[in-house]
Design an enzyme around this catalytic site. Structure first.
Site, PDB file in Angstrom:
ATOM      1  N   ASP A 239     -31.655  23.744 -27.102  1.00 26.68           N
ATOM      2  CA  ASP A 239     -31.676  22.495 -27.846  1.00 26.68           C
ATOM      3  C   ASP A 239     -32.719  21.537 -27.274  1.00 26.68           C
ATOM      4  O   ASP A 239     -33.346  21.824 -26.254  1.00 26.68           O
ATOM      5  CB  ASP A 239     -30.277  21.860 -27.814  1.00 26.68           C
ATOM      6  CG  ASP A 239     -29.919  21.191 -29.123  1.00 26.68           C
ATOM      7  OD1 ASP A 239     -30.833  20.709 -29.832  1.00 26.68           O
ATOM      8  OD2 ASP A 239     -28.717  21.131 -29.460  1.00 26.68           O
ATOM      9  N   GLU A 272     -35.340  24.550 -31.009  1.00 27.58           N
ATOM     10  CA  GLU A 272     -35.291  23.420 -31.941  1.00 27.58           C
ATOM     11  C   GLU A 272     -36.537  22.547 -31.769  1.00 27.58           C
ATOM     12  O   GLU A 272     -36.558  21.378 -32.152  1.00 27.58           O
ATOM     13  CB  GLU A 272     -34.006  22.620 -31.726  1.00 27.58           C
ATOM     14  CG  GLU A 272     -32.768  23.489 -31.816  1.00 27.58           C
ATOM     15  CD  GLU A 272     -31.575  22.779 -32.413  1.00 27.58           C
ATOM     16  OE1 GLU A 272     -31.695  21.606 -32.787  1.00 27.58           O
ATOM     17  OE2 GLU A 272     -30.518  23.423 -32.506  1.00 27.58           O
ATOM     18  N   TRP A 273     -37.560  23.108 -31.224  1.00 27.48           N
ATOM     19  CA  TRP A 273     -38.811  22.445 -30.877  1.00 27.48           C
ATOM     20  C   TRP A 273     -39.410  21.650 -32.035  1.00 27.48           C
ATOM     21  O   TRP A 273     -39.649  20.437 -31.901  1.00 27.48           O
ATOM     22  CB  TRP A 273     -39.758  23.522 -30.358  1.00 27.48           C
ATOM     23  CG  TRP A 273     -41.076  23.106 -29.802  1.00 27.48           C
ATOM     24  CD1 TRP A 273     -41.641  21.863 -29.805  1.00 27.48           C
ATOM     25  CD2 TRP A 273     -42.017  23.978 -29.158  1.00 27.48           C
ATOM     26  NE1 TRP A 273     -42.868  21.914 -29.201  1.00 27.48           N
ATOM     27  CE2 TRP A 273     -43.121  23.193 -28.793  1.00 27.48           C
ATOM     28  CE3 TRP A 273     -42.015  25.335 -28.857  1.00 27.48           C
ATOM     29  CZ2 TRP A 273     -44.236  23.735 -28.141  1.00 27.48           C
ATOM     30  CZ3 TRP A 273     -43.119  25.870 -28.210  1.00 27.48           C
ATOM     31  CH2 TRP A 273     -44.209  25.077 -27.860  1.00 27.48           C
ATOM     32  N   PRO A 274     -39.678  22.283 -33.213  1.00 28.58           N
ATOM     33  CA  PRO A 274     -40.329  21.502 -34.277  1.00 28.58           C
ATOM     34  C   PRO A 274     -39.484  20.345 -34.790  1.00 28.58           C
ATOM     35  O   PRO A 274     -40.023  19.294 -35.159  1.00 28.58           O
ATOM     36  CB  PRO A 274     -40.613  22.533 -35.376  1.00 28.58           C
ATOM     37  CG  PRO A 274     -39.713  23.680 -35.075  1.00 28.58           C
ATOM     38  CD  PRO A 274     -39.498  23.691 -33.603  1.00 28.58           C
ATOM     39  N   TYR A 276     -37.505  18.329 -33.156  1.00 31.45           N
ATOM     40  CA  TYR A 276     -37.581  17.165 -32.286  1.00 31.45           C
ATOM     41  C   TYR A 276     -38.972  16.550 -32.221  1.00 31.45           C
ATOM     42  O   TYR A 276     -39.134  15.439 -31.725  1.00 31.45           O
ATOM     43  CB  TYR A 276     -37.077  17.534 -30.884  1.00 31.45           C
ATOM     44  CG  TYR A 276     -35.571  17.630 -30.823  1.00 31.45           C
ATOM     45  CD1 TYR A 276     -34.797  16.493 -30.585  1.00 31.45           C
ATOM     46  CD2 TYR A 276     -34.927  18.840 -31.037  1.00 31.45           C
ATOM     47  CE1 TYR A 276     -33.417  16.576 -30.552  1.00 31.45           C
ATOM     48  CE2 TYR A 276     -33.542  18.929 -31.000  1.00 31.45           C
ATOM     49  CZ  TYR A 276     -32.791  17.796 -30.757  1.00 31.45           C
ATOM     50  OH  TYR A 276     -31.418  17.870 -30.730  1.00 31.45           O
ATOM     51  N   ASP A 300     -29.004  19.282 -38.767  1.00 32.83           N
ATOM     52  CA  ASP A 300     -27.885  20.222 -38.729  1.00 32.83           C
ATOM     53  C   ASP A 300     -27.249  20.382 -40.103  1.00 32.83           C
ATOM     54  O   ASP A 300     -27.138  19.418 -40.862  1.00 32.83           O
ATOM     55  CB  ASP A 300     -26.796  19.713 -37.783  1.00 32.83           C
ATOM     56  CG  ASP A 300     -27.201  19.789 -36.323  1.00 32.83           C
ATOM     57  OD1 ASP A 300     -26.558  19.103 -35.519  1.00 32.83           O
ATOM     58  OD2 ASP A 300     -28.142  20.518 -35.984  1.00 32.83           O
TER      59      ASP A 300
END
Length: 489
Positions: A239, A272-274, A276, A300
């Site tokens: 995350d 979840e890189w892109p 954030y 989500d």
């Protein structure tokens, strides 16, 4: 001196390029991964019924002295005033914007607000939490997946989300499972899951704390990767909460990918890189695919039609930038399947399953497989739909056209076939017909000179043979989808 610095810079750049090349080919996730993610995790997919939870809590509070512990409201009914903060963890939840690697393939609850309804001191509000999971949940879910056809359908990962950790690392700085909820430890749980022919996924965070406030992996990437490998973990969901800057966020995702590579164990890397990065920075998907096996782009998922619709709308809006990068080894992840819970109608459940197949999405269920309906089980285990999702060509589908309430999507498949979805966004009234020319499909090649058409959802049946110049009329229920497979002859 200057020449020395230049050589050093060149060497670092070369090392980074080599590392990225290694990360790009981890041999994993050649088709979208499939599995189950713990009940109540992620965006509220959850496999529990909120209203029933409140009823049960009201009964307990009335029967076991909780009501009497507060000043009271003058109302003698059981649970006359109940303030429920239903979260996935019993610890304070840190702020969150919302909630591949190497050759394999939660947000906080809304704040509880109270208003004074009298001038005298008000009643004590008694919050309660949706409990953190225990190892027993994952043992039971592994048993169900092995016994009831889920493993054979392709669902192979049993995944732990946030909230599994102890509040602090051990004396050597290693992550440790909560000793009360995971008394046997993660290694033993992984062994049990493996004994069922399944794989274990686990959760951590790129920042100094997870989204639920537990220890994050910042400054411990190498150690945490080695720890996960020593436990026999097969997938890491990583995350992006609580990172101090976008630069540290990107560096953390890269470093964990390389650290996982160095363990020598095949561990699927879910990022979840892109998500954030947006909206401050546009993601570099070419780089992200070099490090991650699949990645989240959007908020989500929740157990509601509105949530499913928002994900599909976002995907269609951004398809020019995200569809082309998806393929064997790296996939766009629109989040979990919430089929089998309580927020979607049957037609909406069909839509999620059909569209996740069209989008070549990882299929991770968030529900309670111990108490799932036969209809939901049939849909989630549907072999024809899963075959489309897992098609070895590995191309993501896309929207061809939108006409009033209807959307027409297609996905190229192996063997020159196409999956086609007709989605009806209308939410009231009865079924409606959508008619389109088969020349729309596959840039005119999907049915040239002729094709056979088979309906896959909402029920399977053959539609027969059509010519290139034919039109197709499809009847679709409100918020429903008809999924077809078109094979050129």
């Amino acid at each position: 001196m200057a020449a020395g610095r230049w050589v050093l810079r060149w060497a670092l750049a070369a090392a980074t390029a080599v590392a990225a090349t290694l990360a790009l080919d981890n041999g994993l996730a050649r088709t979208p991964p499939m599995g189950w993610l713990q009940v109540g995790a992620g965006g509220g997919g959850g496999g529990y019924r909120p209203e029933q939870l409140f009823v049960e809590m009201a009964d307990v509070m009335a029967a076991e002295g909780w009501r009497e512990a507060g000043p009271g409201t003058g109302d003698s009914r059981p649970g006359a005033l109940l303030c429920g903060a239903v979260t996935r963890c019993a610890l304070p939840v840190a702020g969150r914007r919302a909630s591949r690697r190497r050759g394999l393939a939660c947000p906080p609850p809304p704040p509880v607000r109270s208003r004074s309804v009298a001038q005298k001191p008000g009643p004590r509000l008694l919050p309660f939490s949706f409990p953190c999971p225990s190892e027993q949940l994952f043992v039971e879910m592994a048993d169900v997946m092995a016994a009831e056809g889920w493993r054979e359908a392709g669902y192979e990962y049993v995944c732990i989300d946030d909230c599994w950790m102890a509040p602090r690392r051990d004396r050597e700085g290693r992550l440790q499972a909560d000793p009360k909820r995971f008394p046997s430890g993660i290694r033993r749980l992984a062994d049990y899951v493996h004994s069922k022919g399944l794989k274990l996924g686990i959760y951590s965070d790129v920042g100094n704390k997870t989204c639920a406030g537990f220890p994050g992996s910042y400054d411990h990437y190498e150690l945490d990767a080695q720890t996960f490998a020593s436990w026999g973990v097969d997938l890491l969901k990583f995350d992006g909460c609580n990172s101090d800057s976008l630069e540290l966020l990107a560096e953390g995702y890269r470093r964990m990918s390389l650290a996982l590579n160095r363990t020598g164990r095949s561990i699927v890397y879910s990022c979840e890189w892109p998500f954030y990065l947006r909206p401050a920075q546009q993601p570099n998907y070419t780089e992200i695919k070099q490090y991650c096996n699949h990645w989240r782009n959007f908020f989500d998922v929740y157990d509601s039609w509105r949530s499913i619709k928002s994900i599909l709308d976002w995907t269609a809006l951004h398809q020019d930038s995200i569809v082309k990068i998806a393929g064997p080894g790296g996939w766009n992840d629109p989040d979990m399947l919430v089929i089998g819970n309580f927020g979607l109608s049957w037609d909406q459940s069909v839509t999620q399953m059909a569209m996740w197949a069209i989008m070549a999405a990882p299929l991770f269920m968030s529900n309670d497989l111990r108490h799932i309906s036969p209809e939901a089980k049939w849909l989630l285990q549907n072999k024809e739909v899963i075959a489309i999702n897992q098609d070895p060509l590995g191309k993501q589908g896309y929207q061809i056209t939108k006409d009033k309430n209807f959307e027409l999507w297609e996905r190229p498949l192996s063997g020159r076939a196409y999956a086609v979805a007709v989605l009806n966004h209308q939410e009231i009234g009865g079924p409606q017909n959508f008619t389109f020319s088969l020349t729309f499909l596959g840039n005119g090649l999907a049915c040239n000179p002729a094709c056979s058409i088979r309906q896959v959802l909402p029920a399977s049946r053959d539609w027969g043979v059509y010519s290139w110049v034919s039109s197709l009329s499809v009847e679709v229920n409100p918020t429903g989808t008809v999924l077809l497979k078109v094979a050129v002859l």
